[in-house]
Design an enzyme around this catalytic site. Sequence first.
Site, PDB file in Angstrom:
ATOM      1  CG  HIS A 168     -32.262  -6.848 -25.266  1.00  0.00           C
ATOM      2  ND1 HIS A 168     -33.074  -5.804 -25.391  1.00  0.00           N
ATOM      3  CD2 HIS A 168     -31.792  -6.869 -26.001  1.00  0.00           C
ATOM      4  CE1 HIS A 168     -33.412  -5.474 -26.400  1.00  0.00           C
ATOM      5  NE2 HIS A 168     -32.773  -5.780 -27.156  1.00  0.00           N
ATOM      6  CG  ASP A 212     -35.163 -12.494 -25.079  1.00  0.00           C
ATOM      7  OD1 ASP A 212     -35.489 -13.247 -26.610  1.00  0.00           O
ATOM      8  OD2 ASP A 212     -33.989 -12.072 -24.778  1.00  0.00           O
ATOM      9  CD  GLN A 251     -29.856 -12.421 -31.177  1.00  0.00           C
ATOM     10  OE1 GLN A 251     -29.543 -12.814 -32.297  1.00  0.00           O
ATOM     11  NE2 GLN A 251     -30.103 -10.926 -31.178  1.00  0.00           N
ATOM     12  CE  LYS A 289     -33.789  -9.409 -31.874  1.00  0.00           C
ATOM     13  NZ  LYS A 289     -32.885  -7.650 -32.682  1.00  0.00           N
ATOM     14  CB  CYS A 331     -30.245  -3.193 -25.947  1.00  0.00           C
ATOM     15  SG  CYS A 331     -30.734  -2.203 -27.448  1.00  0.00           S
TER      16      CYS A 331
END
Length: 404
Positions: A122, A199, A202, A225, A363
């Site tokens: 991202h 990261d 997700q 999220k 992104c």
Amino acid sequence: MYDIQEIRKDFPILGREVYGRPLVYLDNGATTQKPRCVVEAMTDEYYNVNANVHRGVHFLSQQATELHEAARETVRRFLNARSPAEIVFTRGTTESINLVASCFGEAFMREGDEVILSEMEHHSNIVSWQLLQARKGIKLRVVPINDRGELMLDEYERLFNDRTRIVSVTHVSNVLGTVNPVRRMIDIAHAHGVPVLVDGAQSTPHFAVDMQSLDADFFAFSGHKIYGPTGVGVLYGKETWLDRLPPYMGGGEMIRHVTFGHTTFNGLPFKFEAGTPDYVATTGLARALDYVSALGMDNIYSHEQELTRYALERMRRIPGMRILGQAGERDAVISFLVGGIHHLDMGTLLDRLGIAVRTGHHCAEPLMRRLGVEGTVRASFALYNTRSEVDALVEGIERVAKMF
Ligand code: PLP
């Protein structure tokens, strides 16, 4: 029992209509909807508790501080971190990554030193390092992907050299759905004496993560999220690393003593939390984590995997369908294009049918370039989506395709 109809009742927004049609919300990768308990916990705090944290001797301030620190403990438990000192509240994944790039870069990187990223990052995990590159002249090294959308691990290993200082990689691709073998990647990095930032924007909403078994040095995720409020996120960091990093921002809370000549800094995690935190949002985040934990992350995972399999099976039968990302291990995200239909047209026409999907580059422009596309349509599932919503998506795509 995973009773999807009962679960949906917890999310009032799912009952609304758009353009006179029932909402089919499949843009969960961008942000998730909020269960009643999250909104109620935040409303209750504003109505009955509100006071600034860590400052007052008065009753409300102490109660607000207790809620805020209890939220930190909830995050610690959710991540299975060793200590609440390892849990830094930020505004989200983006801020968490910027914090690491900035502070780690400041302390441990100089001109010519290297960070390893991947081709599926991202922008937040690319541009943060480019800012450091502009300041310090560091180099970005990039792990390529194969045609299935998986990271090439042999190439990854080859990128290490004596200038490699850190690896920063996404757990799950927000475009391809690929679940990266981060545990293995961390082992490889550690064998070279290099720390890893994961990261988790997700991954955390979709399956259980465990900091002690993952052994990540830093881990970032966003509250919004994972059914929590906007404006709050988390940076997990091993104490040994956080201790050695300089502060990110200066201000109240992050200091012990200040004179015009010299300032000493607060201990962990407060050293990284300058200013008034969004203490109401941290309560909301904790409630969201309690909510998913009560449902069971494994149950959520099974439900979403089943839904994704079903969606892939049905979508693959649509003439002209191209699904981007065929990784062996994948998450509840499907990026696609149909024939020559522009992603924006597909998204706009699906929207008129009440179906919310994401369109564009997500992104991740370098990944789009690698895939040879300008953008995609993305459907991403959450714990409350149903098979009939997948049916609505498939029928919607077929209907749009017939118009072209
Ligand atoms: N990383 C990944 C993989 C993402 O999907 C996103 C958001 O879409 C981010 C980082 C940035 O998250 P936020 O905007 O909540 O900071």
